[in-house]
Design a protein around this motif. Sequence first.
Motif, PDB file in Angstrom:
ATOM      1  N   ALA A 136       0.821  -1.204   0.000  1.00 12.54           N
ATOM      2  CA  ALA A 136       0.000   0.000   0.000  1.00 12.54           C
ATOM      3  C   ALA A 136       0.861   1.262   0.000  1.00 12.54           C
ATOM      4  CB  ALA A 136      -0.930  -0.002   1.216  1.00 12.54           C
ATOM      5  N   ALA A 137       1.916   1.257   0.824  1.00 11.22           N
ATOM      6  CA  ALA A 137       2.758   2.443   0.921  1.00 11.22           C
ATOM      7  C   ALA A 137       3.595   2.655  -0.330  1.00 11.22           C
ATOM      8  CB  ALA A 137       3.668   2.340   2.147  1.00 11.22           C
ATOM      9  N   GLY A 138       3.865   1.581  -1.065  1.00 11.33           N
ATOM     10  CA  GLY A 138       4.671   1.703  -2.268  1.00 11.33           C
ATOM     11  C   GLY A 138       3.879   1.913  -3.535  1.00 11.33           C
ATOM     12  N   ALA A 139       2.541   1.871  -3.446  1.00 10.87           N
ATOM     13  CA  ALA A 139       1.711   1.964  -4.657  1.00 10.87           C
ATOM     14  C   ALA A 139       1.843   3.320  -5.341  1.00 10.87           C
ATOM     15  CB  ALA A 139       0.255   1.683  -4.313  1.00 10.87           C
ATOM     16  N   GLY A 140       1.916   4.390  -4.547  1.00  9.06           N
ATOM     17  CA  GLY A 140       2.055   5.710  -5.138  1.00  9.06           C
ATOM     18  C   GLY A 140       3.376   5.878  -5.869  1.00  9.06           C
ATOM     19  N   THR A 214     -14.788   5.883  -6.901  1.00 11.75           N
ATOM     20  CA  THR A 214     -14.149   4.626  -6.499  1.00 11.75           C
ATOM     21  C   THR A 214     -15.172   3.646  -5.955  1.00 11.75           C
ATOM     22  OG1 THR A 214     -12.089   5.800  -5.995  1.00 11.75           O
ATOM     23  CG2 THR A 214     -12.360   3.612  -5.045  1.00 11.75           C
ATOM     24  N   VAL A 215     -16.105   4.148  -5.153  1.00 10.21           N
ATOM     25  CA  VAL A 215     -17.154   3.277  -4.597  1.00 10.21           C
ATOM     26  C   VAL A 215     -18.058   2.757  -5.707  1.00 10.21           C
ATOM     27  CG1 VAL A 215     -19.196   3.218  -3.116  1.00 10.21           C
ATOM     28  CG2 VAL A 215     -17.107   4.326  -2.315  1.00 10.21           C
ATOM     29  N   MET A 216     -18.469   3.616  -6.630  1.00 13.61           N
ATOM     30  CA  MET A 216     -19.314   3.169  -7.733  1.00 13.61           C
ATOM     31  C   MET A 216     -18.599   2.130  -8.595  1.00 13.61           C
ATOM     32  SD  MET A 216     -22.261   4.589  -7.425  1.00 13.61           S
ATOM     33  CE  MET A 216     -22.989   4.350  -9.046  1.00 13.61           C
ATOM     34  N   PHE A 217     -17.305   2.270  -8.750  1.00 15.79           N
ATOM     35  CA  PHE A 217     -16.499   1.292  -9.475  1.00 15.79           C
ATOM     36  C   PHE A 217     -16.498  -0.048  -8.757  1.00 15.79           C
ATOM     37  CE2 PHE A 217     -11.871   0.013 -10.399  1.00 15.79           C
ATOM     38  CZ  PHE A 217     -12.214  -0.718 -11.523  1.00 15.79           C
ATOM     39  N   GLY A 218     -16.366  -0.035  -7.427  1.00 13.33           N
ATOM     40  CA  GLY A 218     -16.394  -1.261  -6.648  1.00 13.33           C
ATOM     41  C   GLY A 218     -15.063  -1.668  -6.063  1.00 13.33           C
ATOM     42  N   SER A 219     -14.051  -0.785  -6.154  1.00 16.61           N
ATOM     43  CA  SER A 219     -12.767  -1.087  -5.522  1.00 16.61           C
ATOM     44  C   SER A 219     -12.847  -0.752  -4.035  1.00 16.61           C
ATOM     45  CB  SER A 219     -11.642  -0.287  -6.179  1.00 16.61           C
ATOM     46  OG  SER A 219     -10.406  -0.548  -5.546  1.00 16.61           O
ATOM     47  N   PRO A 220     -12.297  -1.617  -3.148  1.00 21.36           N
ATOM     48  CA  PRO A 220     -12.452  -1.371  -1.712  1.00 21.36           C
ATOM     49  C   PRO A 220     -11.397  -0.468  -1.093  1.00 21.36           C
ATOM     50  CG  PRO A 220     -11.487  -3.528  -2.083  1.00 21.36           C
ATOM     51  CD  PRO A 220     -11.782  -2.959  -3.442  1.00 21.36           C
ATOM     52  N   ILE A 221     -10.343  -0.119  -1.829  1.00 25.89           N
ATOM     53  CA  ILE A 221      -9.253   0.678  -1.274  1.00 25.89           C
ATOM     54  C   ILE A 221      -8.910   1.810  -2.234  1.00 25.89           C
ATOM     55  CG2 ILE A 221      -6.847   0.684  -0.473  1.00 25.89           C
ATOM     56  CD1 ILE A 221      -7.117  -2.275   0.170  1.00 25.89           C
ATOM     57  N   LEU A 222      -8.757   3.019  -1.679  1.00 28.96           N
ATOM     58  CA  LEU A 222      -8.321   4.188  -2.434  1.00 28.96           C
ATOM     59  C   LEU A 222      -7.062   4.730  -1.770  1.00 28.96           C
ATOM     60  CD1 LEU A 222      -8.687   6.413  -4.568  1.00 28.96           C
ATOM     61  CD2 LEU A 222     -10.259   7.563  -2.984  1.00 28.96           C
ATOM     62  N   ILE A 223      -5.974   4.804  -2.539  1.00 21.47           N
ATOM     63  CA  ILE A 223      -4.681   5.270  -2.026  1.00 21.47           C
ATOM     64  C   ILE A 223      -4.303   6.543  -2.770  1.00 21.47           C
ATOM     65  CG2 ILE A 223      -2.235   4.714  -1.739  1.00 21.47           C
ATOM     66  CD1 ILE A 223      -3.043   1.737  -1.812  1.00 21.47           C
ATOM     67  N   ALA A 224      -3.916   7.572  -2.030  1.00 22.90           N
ATOM     68  CA  ALA A 224      -3.551   8.852  -2.640  1.00 22.90           C
ATOM     69  C   ALA A 224      -2.196   9.306  -2.132  1.00 22.90           C
ATOM     70  CB  ALA A 224      -4.604   9.908  -2.319  1.00 22.90           C
ATOM     71  N   VAL A 225      -1.508  10.079  -2.952  1.00 22.84           N
ATOM     72  CA  VAL A 225      -0.232  10.630  -2.519  1.00 22.84           C
ATOM     73  C   VAL A 225      -0.424  11.944  -1.770  1.00 22.84           C
ATOM     74  CG1 VAL A 225       0.960   9.555  -4.453  1.00 22.84           C
ATOM     75  CG2 VAL A 225       0.155  11.899  -4.673  1.00 22.84           C
ATOM     76  N   SER A 226      -1.636  12.514  -1.823  1.00 22.91           N
ATOM     77  CA  SER A 226      -1.916  13.776  -1.158  1.00 22.91           C
ATOM     78  C   SER A 226      -2.989  13.568  -0.092  1.00 22.91           C
ATOM     79  CB  SER A 226      -2.351  14.816  -2.194  1.00 22.91           C
ATOM     80  OG  SER A 226      -2.413  16.100  -1.613  1.00 22.91           O
ATOM     81  N   ALA A 227      -3.545  14.659   0.407  1.00 19.70           N
ATOM     82  CA  ALA A 227      -4.437  14.608   1.566  1.00 19.70           C
ATOM     83  C   ALA A 227      -5.896  14.373   1.180  1.00 19.70           C
ATOM     84  CB  ALA A 227      -4.336  15.916   2.346  1.00 19.70           C
ATOM     85  N   GLU A 249       7.295   6.992  -0.316  1.00 15.96           N
ATOM     86  CA  GLU A 249       8.557   6.630   0.346  1.00 15.96           C
ATOM     87  C   GLU A 249       8.341   5.685   1.516  1.00 15.96           C
ATOM     88  OE1 GLU A 249      10.370  10.351   1.305  1.00 15.96           O
ATOM     89  OE2 GLU A 249      10.849  10.817  -0.793  1.00 15.96           O
ATOM     90  N   GLY A 250       7.471   4.691   1.324  1.00 13.78           N
ATOM     91  CA  GLY A 250       7.275   3.662   2.339  1.00 13.78           C
ATOM     92  C   GLY A 250       6.394   4.042   3.501  1.00 13.78           C
ATOM     93  N   ARG A 251       5.777   5.219   3.438  1.00 11.23           N
ATOM     94  CA  ARG A 251       4.924   5.676   4.539  1.00 11.23           C
ATOM     95  C   ARG A 251       3.490   5.858   4.051  1.00 11.23           C
ATOM     96  NH1 ARG A 251       9.917   7.832   5.530  1.00 11.23           N
ATOM     97  NH2 ARG A 251      10.653   7.694   7.689  1.00 11.23           N
ATOM     98  N   LEU A 252       2.555   5.768   4.986  1.00 11.39           N
ATOM     99  CA  LEU A 252       1.139   5.818   4.646  1.00 11.39           C
ATOM    100  C   LEU A 252       0.345   6.203   5.881  1.00 11.39           C
ATOM    101  CD1 LEU A 252      -0.499   4.977   2.019  1.00 11.39           C
ATOM    102  CD2 LEU A 252      -1.026   2.873   3.234  1.00 11.39           C
ATOM    103  N   SER A 266       6.869  -5.376  12.705  1.00 10.73           N
ATOM    104  CA  SER A 266       8.228  -4.943  12.980  1.00 10.73           C
ATOM    105  C   SER A 266       8.377  -3.424  12.845  1.00 10.73           C
ATOM    106  CB  SER A 266       9.218  -5.622  12.031  1.00 10.73           C
ATOM    107  OG  SER A 266       8.986  -5.212  10.694  1.00 10.73           O
ATOM    108  N   HIS A 267       7.370  -2.775  12.186  1.00 11.67           N
ATOM    109  CA  HIS A 267       7.435  -1.338  12.010  1.00 11.67           C
ATOM    110  C   HIS A 267       6.539  -0.605  13.003  1.00 11.67           C
ATOM    111  CE1 HIS A 267       9.082  -2.656   8.148  1.00 11.67           C
ATOM    112  NE2 HIS A 267       9.631  -1.476   8.081  1.00 11.67           N
ATOM    113  N   VAL A 268       5.926  -1.332  13.919  1.00 16.64           N
ATOM    114  CA  VAL A 268       5.026  -0.729  14.884  1.00 16.64           C
ATOM    115  C   VAL A 268       5.758  -0.535  16.192  1.00 16.64           C
ATOM    116  CG1 VAL A 268       2.860  -0.946  16.142  1.00 16.64           C
ATOM    117  CG2 VAL A 268       3.013  -1.757  13.778  1.00 16.64           C
TER     118      VAL A 268
END
Length: 269
Positions: A136-140, A214-227, A249-252, A266-268
């Motif tokens: 997820a963090a690397g998708a952007g 995104t909801v109308m499309f039917g995908s359950p996850i939306l990932i953005a690089v901005s706010a 950069e590996g963060r989300l 391990s990252h928590v």
Amino acid sequence: MKASRSISARALGPEGARDITRSLPEEVPVAITCNGTTQAVMMTSPADLEDFAIGFAMTEGFARLDQIERVEVMELAQGIEARLWIAEEAANALGARRRAMMGPVGCGLCGIDSLEQALRDLPPVTGRLALSLSEAAGAGDALRAHQPLHDLTHAVHAAGFFIPGQGIVMVREDVGRHNALDKLIGAALRAEIDPACGAVVITSRVSVEMVQKTVMFGSPILIAVSAPTAQALRSAEAAGLSVAAFGREGRLQVFTHPHRIQEDRSHVA
């Protein structure tokens, strides 16, 4: 009509002045018609317009893919018409969602005729997709490698579809963030990609219409690089959509329905 054009300019700076040529994105009015009646006019990049028409029709509730009989893209003197021919039952139901709008590139809700349409009820998202934190963090960052028009012009948005184990499998670009998403959705529908098997990844902020589409499309996850906006998160929470933002950069940061993003312990802290 090409998606970009070379434009001459004069570059000025401390080192002096020089003549340059820049590649800049085109934008053109595109009228989407259904059975001969104009439903929307959007300022759009003139590429992938069949995908755009199909995706827009689906996310705005005009017609499902199986109700679209054919699509024609016609260049006219004033712009472009993307002509949809839809089944009679879809045409009869279209009146309740009729739009007549000229949408600037920054807005996807111009021209609606009621407050109820702006914050319309959405179907529940039921997909059980789960992504690891690294995915997820690397998708952007992965999406960034699939943006040729952005690399050329530095002036367009992108929307991509990410499937676990495969990465970014499809991307569409446009001067408008919501247009890029509609193009992606139309392309995915035409390719018979199951929307529940992957996440939508966008280069823009998460506004209400990005959640709605995104909801109308039917995908359950939306990932953005901005706010995200606060209202977008309220809509996503109610619909069951997982929204993650600031993905780079590996963060989300996960704002709604975080169960679909599996944390690496391990990252928590």
